[in-house]
Enzyme design. Sequence first.
Site, PDB file in Angstrom:
ATOM      1  N   ARG A  80      -2.749 157.230  54.158  1.00 40.92           N
ATOM      2  CA  ARG A  80      -2.014 158.309  54.856  1.00 40.92           C
ATOM      3  C   ARG A  80      -1.874 158.051  56.244  1.00 40.92           C
ATOM      4  NH1 ARG A  80      -4.731 160.068  50.734  1.00 40.92           N
ATOM      5  NH2 ARG A  80      -6.115 158.256  51.450  1.00 40.92           N
ATOM      6  N   THR A  81      -2.658 157.428  57.049  1.00 36.96           N
ATOM      7  CA  THR A  81      -2.435 157.021  58.340  1.00 36.96           C
ATOM      8  C   THR A  81      -1.445 156.166  58.731  1.00 36.96           C
ATOM      9  OG1 THR A  81      -5.076 157.368  58.462  1.00 36.96           O
ATOM     10  CG2 THR A  81      -4.089 156.566  60.734  1.00 36.96           C
ATOM     11  N   LYS A 138      -7.000 133.074  58.857  1.00 33.26           N
ATOM     12  CA  LYS A 138      -7.502 131.496  59.236  1.00 33.26           C
ATOM     13  C   LYS A 138      -8.236 131.427  60.575  1.00 33.26           C
ATOM     14  CE  LYS A 138      -2.579 130.602  57.903  1.00 33.26           C
ATOM     15  NZ  LYS A 138      -0.928 130.485  58.426  1.00 33.26           N
ATOM     16  N   ARG A 145      -6.102 149.884  63.348  1.00 36.29           N
ATOM     17  CA  ARG A 145      -7.257 150.475  62.629  1.00 36.29           C
ATOM     18  C   ARG A 145      -8.031 149.020  62.552  1.00 36.29           C
ATOM     19  NH1 ARG A 145      -7.615 154.061  57.140  1.00 36.29           N
ATOM     20  NH2 ARG A 145      -7.242 155.486  58.844  1.00 36.29           N
ATOM     21  N   HIS A 151     -11.729 158.642  64.824  1.00 35.86           N
ATOM     22  CA  HIS A 151     -10.396 158.622  64.280  1.00 35.86           C
ATOM     23  C   HIS A 151      -9.583 159.788  64.772  1.00 35.86           C
ATOM     24  CE1 HIS A 151      -7.170 158.314  61.287  1.00 35.86           C
ATOM     25  NE2 HIS A 151      -7.921 158.328  60.134  1.00 35.86           N
TER      26      HIS A 151
HETATM   27  N1   CP Z   1      -7.475 160.063  56.153  1.00 33.56           N
HETATM   28  C1   CP Z   1      -7.364 158.738  56.415  1.00 33.56           C
HETATM   29  O1   CP Z   1      -7.572 158.063  57.261  1.00 33.56           O
HETATM   30  O2   CP Z   1      -6.825 158.215  55.158  1.00 33.56           O
HETATM   31  P1   CP Z   1      -6.272 156.672  55.141  1.00 33.56           P
HETATM   32  O3   CP Z   1      -7.690 156.047  54.940  1.00 33.56           O
HETATM   33  O4   CP Z   1      -5.462 156.522  53.725  1.00 33.56           O
HETATM   34  O5   CP Z   1      -5.439 156.298  56.159  1.00 33.56           O
END
Ligand code: CP
Length: 312
Positions: free
Chosen positions: A59-60, A87, A109, A137
């Site tokens: 999603r993100t 590496k 991320r 998040h």
């Molecule tokens: N909600 C969320 O962060 O989903 P993803 O891990 O798929 O990005």
Amino acid sequence: MSELSVKHLLGIKYITEDDIHLIFETADHFKEVINRSIKKVPSLRDITIANLFFENSTRTRLSFELAEKRLSADVINFSASSSSVKKGETLIDTVNNILSMKVDMVVMRHPNPGAGVFLSKHIKASIINAGDGAHEHPTQALLDSYSIRERLGDVAGKKVVIVGDILHSRVALSNIFALQKLGAEVKVCGPLTLMPKHIESLGVKVETNLRKALQWCDVANMLRVQNERMDISYFPSTREYTQQFGLNKAMLNSLDKEIIVMHPGPINRGVEITSDVADSAQAIILDQVQNGVAIRMAVLYLLASKIEKNED
Ligand code: CP
């Protein structure tokens, strides 16, 4: 107020209530834009954005990429699993190599809590935290509160319970900060083994009885058990977890009011939530995903306006 108080979005902890309202008002505008037949605007035409994903995401990652493309930014994507990180390259070396290609913004991320804060001390580009370990998040919390505002008119005064694996959840922490800044009352519900020790110091109450928590709330945000972050067992079995903390239709229908059900995804159907609840009219799970694009467009747009262009 027309600009954010920050240069990066590293966590909800670091932004103000006014920042959140500005992001929501900007997202309202972009939500209208993405529902037009021509969904693209030229706002970030001269901006280059790198999406650096050192951890899996559906999603993100897609939501950020779509938001960037809707704003006409140039986009490059990086996935740790297929990169020279394998590496032995360090995070700063990896990012500096990418930035030397004249990148203005980084969406990252990373599995390590604080990775974005660390990076912000070493690079000039604007950083958006797309999830750092079990820490924060922020864009998920923004889209969650925005979705509550959309459905209930306001977040202030609402009662929200976050259910499940609070201990390993960056979504829980960012949601607690966002909801409280916006004036909501927050409880957490789950096994005590999955509660951080000092969670009440954040001003939230702990409830271990799911029925009582649901009877209290206007909104239930159901979280996944994050098995990938566990190296020991925190409850006897998945079956027992589901019996005590899983949300099913019978439980939902037995409440004396209609609550809203949320989930950040990915869902483990039949564990923390049954399919008939996840797919019901009370669930706003796909609205959350849709709002994520408008929220991320707003965050990118507002942070891009603070970039000092380096012309050397
Ligand atoms: N909600 C969320 O962060 O989903 P993803 O891990 O798929 O990005």
